[in-house]
Design an enzyme around this catalytic site. Structure first.
Site, PDB file in Angstrom:
ATOM      1  N   TYR A 148      62.133  69.430  56.432  1.00  0.00           N
ATOM      2  CA  TYR A 148      62.241  69.366  54.970  1.00  0.00           C
ATOM      3  C   TYR A 148      63.609  68.827  54.548  1.00  0.00           C
ATOM      4  CZ  TYR A 148      64.593  73.859  55.756  1.00  0.00           C
ATOM      5  OH  TYR A 148      65.433  74.858  56.218  1.00  0.00           O
ATOM      6  N   HIS A 159      62.265  74.124  62.640  1.00  0.00           N
ATOM      7  CA  HIS A 159      63.010  75.203  63.296  1.00  0.00           C
ATOM      8  C   HIS A 159      62.488  76.549  62.833  1.00  0.00           C
ATOM      9  CE1 HIS A 159      65.059  74.628  59.429  1.00  0.00           C
ATOM     10  NE2 HIS A 159      65.405  75.903  59.514  1.00  0.00           N
TER      11      HIS A 159
END
Length: 221
Positions: A148, A159
């Site tokens: 993002y 992550h």
């Protein structure tokens, strides 16, 4: 909380990632010997701004199903397992693990997440809390998070956030996935001294599911 280590160049990081792909932290023997094993401690990383303000009522180790819902979360399922160990290879039993993450399109269930153009997934739990067993093992099922954009204009690689509390040590860190193009430009991953300790080892990837392993190494446990 900022990482104190020197920044790593993209070229050096890509080379390191291609040769290790997490092998140094995932290729451990099942029963490591404290006499002949010294492991590299898992690097620390920031908590980030999206730690849940309100913990979900359902916070078990399967984030792909919300209790009472009939549909599974959208996205590629990740079956993640590993051990929490000391740098001497000793297991850390009953360590508390909290983990939280964005959904498959990179959106957090948090009021301050600015990525409002990406939809929330009502079937995604987004947070879990669990404990390691007597051998320091943990296992969970989740969704591979999407990358993002940040308010600074850069991109975060996919992550997962982790906070681990052992009997002595506390560690806040993040897990990344191998062979992700965004890894080479994620400023948080590039900032740490031991980025290879944050890369999961993908043992199997077939279509809609990934099987991965990641061992978390604390100093004393």
């Amino acid at each position: 909380m900022a990482e104190l280590g020197p920044k790593l160049s993209r070229r050096r990081f890509v080379g390191m990632a291609s040769t290790t792909t997490g092998a140094c932290i995932v290729g451990l023997p099942k029963l490591a010997s404290a006499q002949d094993t010294t492991l590299r401690e898992t690097a620390d990383l920031i908590t980030g701004p999206f730690y849940p303000q309100v913990k979900p009522a359902d916070s078990d180790a399967d984030l792909t199903w919300v209790r009472g819902h009939r549909s599974r979360a959208e996205g590629q399922v990740v079956h993640l397992s590993g051990r929490v160990l000391t740098i001497r290879g000793q297991p850390v039993p009953k360590a508390s693990i909290e983990m939280w993450q964005a959904n498959a399109v990179g959106r957090y269930s948090h009021p301050s997440d600015p990525n409002t153009e990406s939809p929330l997934d009502p079937n995604f739990q987004g947070y879990a809390r669990l404990r390691t067993d007597r051998d320091g093992r943990y296992r969970l099922t989740t969704i591979k998070p999407g990358g993002y954009p940040t308010p600074r204009g850069d991109m975060r690689a996919p992550h997962i956030h982790f906070e681990i509390d052992g009997s002595v040590d506390r560690k806040v860190t993040q897990l990344f996935f191998p062979d992700e193009p965004l890894n080479a430009q994620d400023r948080h991953l590039l900032s740490v001294r031991r980025p290879e300790t944050l890369i999961a080892h993908v043992e199997n990837s077939r279509g809609s599911e990934i099987v991965a392993r990641w061992d978390i190494v604390l100093t004393m446990g």
